[in-house]
Design an enzyme around this catalytic site. Sequence first.
Site, short mmCIF file in Angstrom:
data_model
loop_
_atom_site.label_atom_id
_atom_site.label_comp_id
_atom_site.label_asym_id
_atom_site.label_seq_id
_atom_site.Cartn_x
_atom_site.Cartn_y
_atom_site.Cartn_z
CG PHE A 375 -1.60 -1.09 0.80
CD1 PHE A 375 -1.85 -2.13 0.49
CD2 PHE A 375 -1.29 -2.10 2.36
CE1 PHE A 375 -3.05 -3.52 0.83
CE2 PHE A 375 -1.99 -3.43 3.51
CZ PHE A 375 -2.76 -4.21 1.60
CB CYS A 376 2.46 3.25 -2.16
SG CYS A 376 2.52 2.62 -3.32
CB ALA A 377 2.27 2.31 3.75
#
Length: 453
Positions: A375-377
């Site tokens: 999740f781009c985290a």
Amino acid sequence: MSVSTAAADQSLCTPLPVLGRDVTVPLVTGGEVTYAALDYAASAPALQRVWDDVAAYAPYYGSVHRGAGYLSQLSTDLFENARRTVAEFLGCRAGDQVVFTRSTTDSLNLLARVVPAGCQVFVFETEHHASLLPWQHAEVTYLDAPRTPGQAVQILERALADRDPYGPALVCVTGASNVTGELWPVRELAAAAHAHGARIVLDAAQLAPHHPVSVADLDVDWIAFSGHKLYAPFGSGVLAGRADWLQAAEPYLAGGGASRRVTRREDGGVDVEWHESAARHEAGSPNVIGAYAIASACKALAEAGWETLVARERHLIDKVRAGLAEVPEVRVLSLFGDDAPRVGVLSFVVQGWNSSHFAAALSAEYGIGVRDGLFCAHPLVRTLLGTDPGTQGECGAPEAAPGEKSLNAIRVSFGAGTPDEHVERFVNAVRELVRDGAKWRYRTEEGRCVPAV
């Protein structure tokens, strides 16, 4: 149940009309089903109201700020009125600027370009990459993931106490996590930042579509958010807040619209006088339709009433959490604990399942769209999963076959346009997949799990 209570419950469960609510998709097991869009945290479907407003305006589209013709003047008025609508939606203070950008990522990169020389930036490792990565030209301190809201404030206060007290400083923090949906203590973090002479920017990409957000009430210096998460398409975003750093810096993009006057010097060079308004950082032809769509979405959410929207979303969150809690193999990811308030975003892992395989089965066999990955985290998800921080992973699915261990998680997210049936189908699908397994065979193709043909 009384008639009045039943009526109130019925009103609570009425979603706002969105595009795609009647779209049907094929199932690998045969037949079709209405698509359940449960990936709002990536991009929310456009509100029907927004689409209708844009369609009504589209024939009158014209280039803004420069044209003498009627359509150009009409478009200019519409564009600047959109700016005022967004300022009102965000509770901006007198003197604040609203800059239209492409997205939250663009907004935070813009702010990163205008921070003064020597600025110290403080950012939690739990941030989305859009707010974790732009600060490469500043002195950055990355803060460890807190396990309670109070601990987040304590970690920040300790870090700020150790900084150079005479230089500029900026704190960047999310309002609601794009991984866990948990709400962060923004007011308390803002108070801590200001007590130590620092400024604060709020990444409201996941907060603004779910809760009222006010620059003045939260006492933050800037807010950034994206239109495509706020039920408005067309690739636009906002950076709103204090004007001084924006006015003092060179434009993020150099070009027409940002410049007030350009003259040649005797030595052959060029002198430029830049605008001091928001136009300084809106070079080129702006995305008028995108800005108008954001303003339309702001009006629609405000008119729907935040109290009703928040209560209805709480109702959906309770449904999802109660359903997942009945499946022992499911572990919901959380920083602050099960009782932490959150928006309609939950991530989880399923024992014995590769996350990509599970998400693919939800889509192919049940017509449910969720997201799997990091999740781009990446740092946050690895912390929550308890994996080595150096472990390789991608925003998408890893090269793992169905049934193999996954380094990723599954995320379900929803909002104002989600009907009860979608979350009920999701919960039932999770229960059936865990109990009975997938009905179809799947294979890995270019890093993603897909149905085998």
